[in-house]
Design a protein around this motif. Structure first.
Motif, PDB file in Angstrom:
ATOM      1  N   SER A  57       0.829  -1.208   0.000  1.00 32.46           N
ATOM      2  CA  SER A  57       0.000   0.000   0.000  1.00 32.46           C
ATOM      3  C   SER A  57       0.863   1.256   0.000  1.00 32.46           C
ATOM      4  O   SER A  57       0.464   2.297  -0.533  1.00 32.46           O
ATOM      5  N   LYS A  82      -4.017   8.286   3.462  1.00 35.79           N
ATOM      6  CA  LYS A  82      -4.508   6.899   3.471  1.00 35.79           C
ATOM      7  C   LYS A  82      -3.835   6.145   4.617  1.00 35.79           C
ATOM      8  O   LYS A  82      -2.605   6.136   4.707  1.00 35.79           O
ATOM      9  N   GLY A 131      -7.511   5.861   9.702  1.00 45.44           N
ATOM     10  CA  GLY A 131      -7.453   4.480  10.206  1.00 45.44           C
ATOM     11  C   GLY A 131      -8.702   3.731   9.820  1.00 45.44           C
ATOM     12  O   GLY A 131      -8.651   2.649   9.242  1.00 45.44           O
ATOM     13  N   SER A 132      -9.844   4.326  10.128  1.00 47.45           N
ATOM     14  CA  SER A 132     -11.107   3.744   9.734  1.00 47.45           C
ATOM     15  C   SER A 132     -11.373   4.275   8.324  1.00 47.45           C
ATOM     16  O   SER A 132     -11.632   5.475   8.148  1.00 47.45           O
ATOM     17  N   VAL A 133     -11.263   3.402   7.330  1.00 47.46           N
ATOM     18  CA  VAL A 133     -11.241   3.921   5.963  1.00 47.46           C
ATOM     19  C   VAL A 133     -12.533   4.670   5.618  1.00 47.46           C
ATOM     20  O   VAL A 133     -13.607   4.328   6.093  1.00 47.46           O
ATOM     21  N   GLY A 169      -7.368   5.231  -0.758  1.00 49.61           N
ATOM     22  CA  GLY A 169      -7.302   3.995  -1.524  1.00 49.61           C
ATOM     23  C   GLY A 169      -8.546   3.857  -2.382  1.00 49.61           C
ATOM     24  O   GLY A 169      -9.582   4.461  -2.087  1.00 49.61           O
ATOM     25  N   ASP A 170      -8.462   3.050  -3.442  1.00 49.11           N
ATOM     26  CA  ASP A 170      -9.648   2.908  -4.289  1.00 49.11           C
ATOM     27  C   ASP A 170     -10.771   2.159  -3.571  1.00 49.11           C
ATOM     28  O   ASP A 170     -11.950   2.438  -3.797  1.00 49.11           O
ATOM     29  N   ALA A 171     -10.415   1.232  -2.674  1.00 50.16           N
ATOM     30  CA  ALA A 171     -11.481   0.520  -1.962  1.00 50.16           C
ATOM     31  C   ALA A 171     -12.228   1.446  -0.997  1.00 50.16           C
ATOM     32  O   ALA A 171     -13.362   1.148  -0.608  1.00 50.16           O
ATOM     33  N   GLU A 172     -11.623   2.558  -0.649  1.00 49.14           N
ATOM     34  CA  GLU A 172     -12.341   3.514   0.217  1.00 49.14           C
ATOM     35  C   GLU A 172     -13.576   4.064  -0.482  1.00 49.14           C
ATOM     36  O   GLU A 172     -14.507   4.543   0.162  1.00 49.14           O
ATOM     37  N   GLU A 175     -16.958   2.863   0.738  1.00 53.23           N
ATOM     38  CA  GLU A 175     -17.559   3.262   2.017  1.00 53.23           C
ATOM     39  C   GLU A 175     -18.718   4.235   1.774  1.00 53.23           C
ATOM     40  O   GLU A 175     -18.546   5.273   1.126  1.00 53.23           O
ATOM     41  N   ASP A 198      -5.590   6.540  -5.014  1.00 54.47           N
ATOM     42  CA  ASP A 198      -4.529   5.599  -5.382  1.00 54.47           C
ATOM     43  C   ASP A 198      -5.253   4.399  -6.007  1.00 54.47           C
ATOM     44  O   ASP A 198      -5.644   3.455  -5.327  1.00 54.47           O
ATOM     45  N   GLN A 202      -6.914  -2.779  -6.171  1.00 55.40           N
ATOM     46  CA  GLN A 202      -6.895  -3.848  -5.179  1.00 55.40           C
ATOM     47  C   GLN A 202      -7.421  -3.316  -3.859  1.00 55.40           C
ATOM     48  O   GLN A 202      -7.168  -2.159  -3.490  1.00 55.40           O
ATOM     49  N   SER A 203      -8.138  -4.195  -3.160  1.00 55.83           N
ATOM     50  CA  SER A 203      -8.592  -3.855  -1.811  1.00 55.83           C
ATOM     51  C   SER A 203      -7.783  -4.721  -0.845  1.00 55.83           C
ATOM     52  O   SER A 203      -6.613  -4.987  -1.109  1.00 55.83           O
ATOM     53  N   LYS A 333      -0.398  -1.867  -6.980  1.00 56.65           N
ATOM     54  CA  LYS A 333      -0.182  -2.082  -5.550  1.00 56.65           C
ATOM     55  C   LYS A 333       1.116  -2.882  -5.377  1.00 56.65           C
ATOM     56  O   LYS A 333       1.271  -3.949  -5.962  1.00 56.65           O
ATOM     57  N   HIS A 346      -1.825  -7.242   0.243  1.00 51.21           N
ATOM     58  CA  HIS A 346      -2.190  -6.125   1.123  1.00 51.21           C
ATOM     59  C   HIS A 346      -1.359  -6.119   2.410  1.00 51.21           C
ATOM     60  O   HIS A 346      -0.798  -5.101   2.795  1.00 51.21           O
TER      61      HIS A 346
HETATM   62  C1  LIG Z   1     -13.815   1.011   8.256  1.00 53.32           C
HETATM   63  C2  LIG Z   1     -12.731   0.033   7.954  1.00 53.32           C
HETATM   64  N1  LIG Z   1     -13.071  -1.200   7.563  1.00 53.32           N
HETATM   65  C3  LIG Z   1     -12.102  -2.103   7.282  1.00 53.32           C
HETATM   66  C4  LIG Z   1     -10.797  -1.780   7.389  1.00 53.32           C
HETATM   67  C5  LIG Z   1      -9.744  -2.835   7.075  1.00 53.32           C
HETATM   68  N2  LIG Z   1      -9.063  -2.453   5.822  1.00 53.32           N
HETATM   69  C6  LIG Z   1      -7.928  -1.827   5.872  1.00 53.32           C
HETATM   70  S1  LIG Z   1      -7.360  -1.406   4.371  1.00 53.32           S
HETATM   71  C7  LIG Z   1      -8.655  -2.122   3.602  1.00 53.32           C
HETATM   72  C8  LIG Z   1      -8.750  -2.096   2.113  1.00 53.32           C
HETATM   73  C9  LIG Z   1      -7.910  -1.035   1.558  1.00 53.32           C
HETATM   74  O1  LIG Z   1      -7.960  -1.000   0.182  1.00 53.32           O
HETATM   75  P1  LIG Z   1      -7.669   0.363  -0.524  1.00 53.32           P
HETATM   76  O2  LIG Z   1      -8.470   1.438   0.120  1.00 53.32           O
HETATM   77  O3  LIG Z   1      -7.847   0.160  -1.976  1.00 53.32           O
HETATM   78  O4  LIG Z   1      -6.172   0.663  -0.129  1.00 53.32           O
HETATM   79  P2  LIG Z   1      -4.835   0.090  -0.759  1.00 53.32           P
HETATM   80  O5  LIG Z   1      -5.210  -0.852  -1.856  1.00 53.32           O
HETATM   81  O6  LIG Z   1      -4.133   1.270  -1.266  1.00 53.32           O
HETATM   82  O7  LIG Z   1      -4.128  -0.577   0.363  1.00 53.32           O
HETATM   83  C10 LIG Z   1      -9.520  -2.645   4.534  1.00 53.32           C
HETATM   84  C11 LIG Z   1     -10.752  -3.360   4.192  1.00 53.32           C
HETATM   85  C12 LIG Z   1     -10.483  -0.477   7.833  1.00 53.32           C
HETATM   86  N3  LIG Z   1      -9.224  -0.048   8.006  1.00 53.32           N
HETATM   87  N4  LIG Z   1     -11.478   0.413   8.075  1.00 53.32           N
END
Ligand SMILES: Cc1ncc(C[n+]2csc(CCOP(=O)(O)OP(=O)(O)O)c2C)c(N)n1
Ligand SMILES: [Mg+2]
Length: 785
Positions: A57, A82, A131-133, A169-172, A175, A198, A202-203, A333, A346
């Motif tokens: 990451s 991030k 921390g909490s995405v 992050g793209d997985a954010e 949310e 970013d 990938q998540s 990633k 990850h």
């Molecule tokens: C609210 C919340 N749920 C779950 C997580 C656990 N978690 C940490 S990173 C992540 C996925 C991150 O993916 P992405 O945002 O795409 O970041 P990157 O690929 O750059 O690491 C998850 C599910 C968290 N940190 N916060």
């Protein structure tokens, strides 16, 4: 001629800047990977737990962060990073000379650099904790609204406005809070906000869904954002201009996320085989591919926009105005690391052999791993050092601390014979606003569509809604009678939100960070229905975690809201209030307590060792009591006071909180006949009482001397074997622990089921909260089963 010279020197400057930022990108990739490696493989492990950290990451973002921090970031810009790129932020401040090697060596250890950037625990400047995405992203949108509020109120010069930036992050993007925030941000036409994705496809678990590929653009564009997609790097664009390039471009643009990631992991030979199979027959493609050896081909295919400094600089420059902008920066990633693109990377860590390989490839001598500019040679090291210290961040000066806002000596409580705590709150705030006391100008209220029903209405009538442009109250203009004015203007002091409690807490967080983030203090008050605190709980925790300061007024609460019934009834909020660090929970009964506690809140929100305050209020109008003096006040501020002082050695006491005061009083009158000297304890804050009690024991364990806690002092007049009846309109466990203070027999009344609709007589009888229930509970204590 002069123009030509100028252009040439601009080009030289640009290429030097790009070269420096590229070199810094590599430094950040190395230092972040090494910091994590050290914590996991080199530092002694005493418990065998994996320390963790996210090398992939980090590697995904180092170019973005190099271009941003060492070039594009202005002196007033604020960034939420991030969470999993925390080590990159530490590496940046290490290069700036503001982070120590010791903290990096202790990464994720006690006293070391935090796993995720923390405003309060890290020693480097962290604008917003993450921390909490999702939450760190959204808070930047609310911070830009706060910045506009401060400018409109003359608390910040327009020239000192910065950008509120989220690196995400793209997985954010999955949310939900992101979209709630987008809607609110659009309504308030926020400015100066950048979100940089970013986009590594990938998540945590796997690769991200292809079907959302273009949808994000639409969603953001619909909400008024400029969307800049940084898909290809300079080398890819150059290749696209060659014969066969258009076919290559099409192929890349249509490649599914999972395929792209897998091929990235497999490397050059796999890219070659796949490209030749898919598009090898198209004119020019075979030659184009043949012109690259495996390594060059792998580099070309992963030369995405988010790894290309030039592409990043151009994109940042293209977003120079104040339009909110989403940058979709395509990345890999784990870029540059052995597990680049692997779907499981990850939490992946390079093994010792792999980090050795990376070290050697970067010319870093063994033992020089922590050297900020190891392996680049003396000349470049010198140039990079100069470049970093000349960057806007390197030249940044610390801002002065925000001035405190003086708090009035007393707040006047309304003197109606009967009233509710909610009505008292609204009235006290209104009187304060009317008094013209300077503190009132620093109050900002906010509410998720419950302004009127939580009694903020009078304040809003007086001070108006905050709008950057004028908002006319159409009803008022048409002379349609209404108790509520709804006009908005620059000087307005209420920020109305749509029904999204999560947004309320993010708004309060951003407002409550105004002093440390913008250097100008605000006193935010947010109102919400008590049960719907749960809707925004993580955002509330997020605000408290980073020491945002606000007053949360939650009302109505408990079954006392009667006919509204179980769907609107709060049960466990007292426990939330007690369990939430950074938030002090109070549940007053009488109007004068509300005034006292509100005043306390305004001071506590500003104190260095203060925090936020939660008032759990009720809509039930109850008879107020005559006070002989103000002796009760000091104890009420400590969490409880004797409404009826127990006689020395008294055999029993009733402890109550909030709106059940009349039942407790009535039961006290009935029981006093049989139990002379019976005490009646008004618990204004179960939270403070409990914390004081715990703190005393903790101090003892640490070998420190601590005075008797307030609750111990309060209960000390009672006989050792006295009985205690506790009663609260909420989970009985919020008060039942009082019995443990001196080992007293205890009967705890409260709510532990979902409620019915009904009037208070019925409900209090049904849930055993009435005076009879208290009397029966006392009888049980003394008679046994
Ligand atoms: C609210 C919340 N749920 C779950 C997580 C656990 N978690 C940490 S990173 C992540 C996925 C991150 O993916 P992405 O945002 O795409 O970041 P990157 O690929 O750059 O690491 C998850 C599910 C968290 N940190 N916060
Ligand atoms: Mg990702």
């Amino acid at each position: 001629m002069a123009q030509a010279v100028l252009e040439r020197s601009e080009t030289t400057d640009r290429s030097e800047t790009v070269a420096a930022l590229e070199a810094l990108d590599t430094r950040l990739r190395w230092l972040s990977a090494w910091t994590i490696h050290n914590a996991n493989h080199l530092r002694e492990s005493r418990d065998g737990l994996k320390v963790g950290g996210h090398q992939a990451s980090c590697a995904s973002m180092t170019a973005i962060m190099s271009a941003l921090y060492f070039h594009a970031l202005g002196p007033n810009d604020k960034v939420a990073v991030k969470p999993h790129a925390g080590p990159v932020l530490h590496a940046i401040y290490y290069l700036l000379g503001q982070q120590t090697r010791e903290k990096l060596e202790k990464f994720r250890g006690l006293g070391g650099a935090q796993s995720y950037p923390s405003r309060t625990k890290d020693t480097i400047p962290v604008d917003f904790s993450t921390g909490s995405v999702g939450l760190g992203v959204a808070v930047t949108a609310f911070a830009s609204l706060v910045q506009d509020y401060l400018i409109a109120h003359g608390q910040l010069a327009e020239a000192d406005a910065g950008r509120m930036i989220a690196l995400m992050g793209d997985a954010e993007l999955d949310e939900g809070n992101i979209y709630e925030c987008l809607i609110e941000a659009y309504k308030h036409s926020i400015r100066n906000c950048w979100w940089i994705v970013d986009y590594n496809r990938q998540s945590l678990d796997a690769t991200t869904a292809d079907r959302m590929f273009d949808r994000f653009d639409d969603i953001f564009a619909t909400c008024g954002w400029r969307v800049l997609t940084l898909k290809h790097g300079r080398h890819q664009r150059a290749a696209f201009a060659k014969p066969g390039g258009a076919a290559l471009r099409d192929w890349i643009d249509n490649c599914p996320n999972a395929d792209f990631a897998a091929l990235t992991y497999q490397g050059g030979a796999a890219w070659r085989a796949r490209l030749l199979r898919d598009i090898g027959a198209e004119p020019g493609v075979a030659d184009l591919i043949a012109a690259h050896d495996d390594e060059a081909l792998a580099q070309l295919m992963t030369n995405l926009g988010g790894h290309c400094i030039e592409t990043l600089l151009d994109a940042f420059a293209a977003a120079a105005d104040d339009t909110p902008t989403l940058f979709i920066a395509y990345t890999v990633k784990g870029y540059g690391l052995p597990f680049a693109g692997h779907k499981d990377n990850h939490a992946g860590l390079m093994n010792p052999g792999q980090i050795e390989g990376l070290r050697a490839s970067l010319n870093i001598a063994e033992g020089e791993e922590w050297e900020p500019y190891a392996g680049v040679g003396d000349n470049l090291a010198e140039r990079l050092r100069a470049f970093v210290s000349a960057s806007p961040l390197g030249r940044a000066v610390a801002k002065a601390k925000a001035e405190p806002v003086p708090v009035p000596a007393r707040l006047q409580a309304p003197d109606n014979a009967e009233q509710s705590t909610q009505a008292a709150f609204g009235r006290i705030l209104f009187d304060l606003a009317k008094s013209g006391h300077p503190m009132a100008d620093r109050i900002v209220t906010t509410s998720p569509d419950v302004t009127v029903s939580t009694n903020l209405g009078a304040f809003v009538n007086l001070r108006g809604l905050f709008r950057r442009g004028e908002l006319t109250d159409v009803f008022q203009a048409a002379k349609i009678p209404s108790a509520q004015k709804w006009t908005g203007h620059k000087a307005g002091q209420h920020i109305e939100l749509g029904i999204a409690e999560n947004n309320l807490f993010l708004m309060l967080t951003a407002l409550g960070l105004s002093a440390p983030v913008f250097g100008s203090r605000l006193l935010p008050i947010g109102t919400v229905y008590d049960p719907f605190i749960s809707r925004g709980l993580d955002a509330l925790n997020y605000g408290c975690y980073q020491d945002a300061r606000f007053l949360l007024v939650a009302t109505p609460a408990g079954v006392t809201l009667g006919p509204e019934g179980g769907a609107h009834q709060s049960i466990n909020t007292p426990l939330i209030g007690m369990g939430q660090p950074g938030l002090t929970y109070f549940e007053p009964s009488y109007a004068d307590e509300v005034a006292l506690l509100m005043r306390f809140a305004f001071e506590h929100m500003q104190a260095d060792d203060g925090g936020s305050v939660y008032l759990r209020l009720s809509t039930r109008s109850i008879p107020q009591i005559e006070r002989e003096d103000r002796a009760w006040e000091a104890d009420a501020l400590r969490g409880g006071y004797w409404l009826k002082q127990p006689a020395p050695g008294a055999e029993a006491a009733i402890a109550f909180a909030g709106a059940l005061a009349p039942e407790a009083l009535k039961a006290w009158e009935i029981l006093s006949e049989d139990l002379p000297g019976l005490g009646l304890l008004s618990v204004t804050s179960a939270d403070l009482l409990h914390r004081g009690w715990s703190a005393r024991r903790n101090a003892r364990w640490r070998g420190e001397t601590a005075g008797v806690s307030h609750v111990e002092r309060l209960l000390s007049p009672l006989a050792a074997d006295a009985g205690l009846i506790t009663v609260i309109d909420g989970s009985p466990s919020a008060l039942s622990w009082l019995g443990g203070v001196r080992g007293m027999r205890t009967s705890a009344l409260g709510i532990d089921r979902f409620g019915q609709t009904g009037d208070l007589d019925d409900l209090y009888r049904l849930y055993r909260l009435d005076a009879d229930a208290i009397v029966e509970a006392a009888a049980d204590l003394f008679l046994g089963d």
